[in-house]
Motif scaffolding. Structure first.
Motif, PDB file in Angstrom:
ATOM      1  N   GLY A  16       2.353   1.651  -3.375  1.00 41.95           N
ATOM      2  CA  GLY A  16       1.342   2.153  -4.288  1.00 41.95           C
ATOM      3  C   GLY A  16       1.094   3.633  -4.101  1.00 41.95           C
ATOM      4  N   ALA A  17       1.022   4.064  -2.837  1.00 48.60           N
ATOM      5  CA  ALA A  17       0.802   5.479  -2.558  1.00 48.60           C
ATOM      6  C   ALA A  17       1.976   6.320  -3.048  1.00 48.60           C
ATOM      7  N   ALA A  18       3.186   5.800  -2.888  1.00 47.63           N
ATOM      8  CA  ALA A  18       4.365   6.537  -3.336  1.00 47.63           C
ATOM      9  C   ALA A  18       4.393   6.697  -4.852  1.00 47.63           C
ATOM     10  N   ALA A  70       1.482   6.646  -6.589  1.00 47.94           N
ATOM     11  CA  ALA A  70       0.155   7.158  -6.958  1.00 47.94           C
ATOM     12  C   ALA A  70      -0.643   6.166  -7.783  1.00 47.94           C
ATOM     13  N   ARG A  85       0.829  -1.206   0.000  1.00 48.20           N
ATOM     14  CA  ARG A  85       0.000   0.000   0.000  1.00 48.20           C
ATOM     15  C   ARG A  85       0.868   1.263   0.000  1.00 48.20           C
ATOM     16  N   ASP A  86       1.927   1.241   0.818  1.00 49.36           N
ATOM     17  CA  ASP A  86       2.824   2.384   0.853  1.00 49.36           C
ATOM     18  C   ASP A  86       3.541   2.569  -0.491  1.00 49.36           C
TER      19      ASP A  86
END
Length: 224
Positions: free
Chosen positions: A219-221, A223, A216-217
């Motif tokens: 993916g967030a990094a 976007a 998840r992290d």
């Protein structure tokens, strides 16, 4: 505490129980948005590099305590030099960063930091918990990890089993299928009573969840 009945421990091999009891968390990790996008080639080489960077923190935590655990009756049978991945990861990262000083600039994402910290904690305090993390990582590398290697070779042009994908290449394991069968015999022979085995199952579930949080992290990094 795990949900399944402790009576099943008397009739079902522990390797089967730990696989079945953690199936949901395993599936969630495999089907994360980040991993789906990575395997679909949609994150580009940058996504693969970022993933490999975070794995370095995880495997340093997993392999740093092996000398202390080698003689432990619970964790000791799982400490196998042929599984060690840190050196291969570092060779891959040297290649992916064209020999640059990637160590100076690299930082763990928050979820990766939590993941590595948990591995180090159980390595110090609870060998059974260490086994849970060992199982989720190395059997995954020998199985689903080969899918990642194949995708990387095909999509980004790495030499087959060469620099950039060496993390997934177990040079000292001639027959991965036979090795995985042997690994399951070590799980089945684990010197632990039923409550302890249930604790290990719960830690296995946590390990998969920590891995999913790392995705998840990532993916967030990126976007996604």
């Amino acid at each position: 505490m795990s949900a399944f009945d402790t009576s099943s421990l008397d009739t079902t091999p522990f390797s089967t129980l730990i696989r079945e009891a953690s199936h949901q968390q395993h599936t969630e990790a495999e089907n994360s948005v980040f991993m789906s996008e990575l395997l679909g080639g949609r994150l580009g080489l940058e996504g693969y590099i970022r993933y490999t960077e975070q794995l370095w923190f995880v495997y340093r935590a997993l392999e740093a305590p092996t000398a202390l655990l080698a003689d432990d009756p619970v964790a000791g049978p799982f400490v196998r030099p042929e599984l060690a991945r840190t050196a291969a990861l570092e060779r891959d990262l040297d290649h992916l960063h064209d020999g640059g000083d990637w160590r100076a600039a690299l930082h763990p994402l928050p979820a990766t930091e939590n993941y590595a910290a948990r591995i180090l904690e159980v390595a110090r305090t609870w060998p059974g918990g260490y086994v849970a993390h060992h199982y989720t990582r190395y059997l995954g590398d020998l199985s689903g990890g080969q899918v990642i290697r194949g995708t990387a070779e095909k999509t980004w042009g790495f030499a087959r089993r060469g620099d950039g994908v060496r993390f997934y290449v177990f040079e000292d394991i001639a027959n991965p299928a036979a090795f995985k069968r042997e690994y399951r015999t070590w799980l089945d022979a684990l010197p632990a009573d039923a409550p302890e085995k249930l604790r290990i199952v719960d830690e296995c579930r946590l390990a998969f969840s920590l891995n999913t949080a790392m995705f998840r992290d990532l993916g967030a990094a990126m976007a996604v």
